[in-house]
Motif scaffolding. Structure first.
Motif, PDB file in Angstrom:
ATOM      1  N   SER A  82      45.600  38.966  60.888  1.00  0.00           N
ATOM      2  CA  SER A  82      44.463  38.487  60.095  1.00  0.00           C
ATOM      3  C   SER A  82      43.725  39.641  59.441  1.00  0.00           C
ATOM      4  CB  SER A  82      43.492  37.708  60.973  1.00  0.00           C
ATOM      5  OG  SER A  82      44.091  36.564  61.485  1.00  0.00           O
ATOM      6  N   ALA A 138      43.996  43.323  52.692  1.00  0.00           N
ATOM      7  CA  ALA A 138      44.826  43.280  51.483  1.00  0.00           C
ATOM      8  C   ALA A 138      44.198  42.399  50.411  1.00  0.00           C
ATOM      9  CB  ALA A 138      46.226  42.783  51.823  1.00  0.00           C
ATOM     10  N   LYS A 139      43.675  41.242  50.808  1.00  0.00           N
ATOM     11  CA  LYS A 139      43.033  40.351  49.838  1.00  0.00           C
ATOM     12  C   LYS A 139      41.799  41.006  49.233  1.00  0.00           C
ATOM     13  CE  LYS A 139      44.477  35.829  51.523  1.00  0.00           C
ATOM     14  NZ  LYS A 139      44.016  34.530  52.043  1.00  0.00           N
ATOM     15  N   ARG A 140      41.000  41.656  50.075  1.00  0.00           N
ATOM     16  CA  ARG A 140      39.788  42.320  49.570  1.00  0.00           C
ATOM     17  C   ARG A 140      40.161  43.467  48.639  1.00  0.00           C
ATOM     18  NH1 ARG A 140      35.578  42.464  47.006  1.00  0.00           N
ATOM     19  NH2 ARG A 140      34.152  44.166  47.473  1.00  0.00           N
ATOM     20  N   ILE A 199      45.823  40.957  56.457  1.00  0.00           N
ATOM     21  CA  ILE A 199      45.766  40.019  55.336  1.00  0.00           C
ATOM     22  C   ILE A 199      44.400  40.085  54.660  1.00  0.00           C
ATOM     23  CG2 ILE A 199      45.851  37.580  54.688  1.00  0.00           C
ATOM     24  CD1 ILE A 199      48.586  38.870  55.320  1.00  0.00           C
ATOM     25  N   ALA A 200      43.331  40.116  55.457  1.00  0.00           N
ATOM     26  CA  ALA A 200      41.973  40.151  54.895  1.00  0.00           C
ATOM     27  C   ALA A 200      41.723  41.435  54.110  1.00  0.00           C
ATOM     28  CB  ALA A 200      40.951  40.003  56.017  1.00  0.00           C
ATOM     29  N   ARG A 208      42.797  43.670  46.739  1.00  0.00           N
ATOM     30  CA  ARG A 208      43.207  43.073  45.463  1.00  0.00           C
ATOM     31  C   ARG A 208      41.995  42.629  44.659  1.00  0.00           C
ATOM     32  NH1 ARG A 208      47.623  41.125  48.589  1.00  0.00           N
ATOM     33  NH2 ARG A 208      46.517  39.195  49.038  1.00  0.00           N
ATOM     34  N   GLU A 209      40.977  42.085  45.327  1.00  0.00           N
ATOM     35  CA  GLU A 209      39.745  41.702  44.636  1.00  0.00           C
ATOM     36  C   GLU A 209      39.087  42.918  43.988  1.00  0.00           C
ATOM     37  OE1 GLU A 209      36.921  39.954  47.291  1.00  0.00           O
ATOM     38  OE2 GLU A 209      37.920  38.015  47.307  1.00  0.00           O
ATOM     39  N   SER A 267      41.139  44.080  41.019  1.00  0.00           N
ATOM     40  CA  SER A 267      41.033  43.146  39.901  1.00  0.00           C
ATOM     41  C   SER A 267      39.679  43.265  39.210  1.00  0.00           C
ATOM     42  CB  SER A 267      41.243  41.723  40.407  1.00  0.00           C
ATOM     43  OG  SER A 267      41.048  40.795  39.386  1.00  0.00           O
ATOM     44  N   TYR A 283      32.016  41.830  54.995  1.00  0.00           N
ATOM     45  CA  TYR A 283      32.907  40.677  55.008  1.00  0.00           C
ATOM     46  C   TYR A 283      33.345  40.420  56.439  1.00  0.00           C
ATOM     47  CZ  TYR A 283      33.158  41.100  49.984  1.00  0.00           C
ATOM     48  OH  TYR A 283      32.828  41.144  48.657  1.00  0.00           O
TER      49      TYR A 283
END
Length: 67
Positions: free
Chosen positions: A18, A24-26, A21-22, A28-29, A32, A58
């Protein structure tokens, strides 16, 4: 920046998966947002994302395993 340990970043309940994944998502945000605004990042997005979780900006929400 000294690297925080994974155990320090996990708040007892979360799994390492978890956390990865968290982060990696942050990351990418962050990437971006920087790309859309034309901002040049001097630090890697992954390091920025890790710092966000260490500073408790977060949190990781996982479903209960009983469900």
């Amino acid at each position: 920046m000294s690297r925080p340990s994974v155990d320090d970043m996990l708040c007892g309940r979360q799994s390492r998966y978890s956390l990865v994944i968290a982060v990696a998502k942050r990351a990418r945000e962050i990437s971006s947002q920087a790309e859309s605004s034309g901002e040049i990042l001097l630090e890697k997005p992954v390091n920025m994302a890790i710092r966000d979780f260490v500073n408790h900006k977060y949190a990781i929400n996982e479903p209960d395993r009983d469900d």
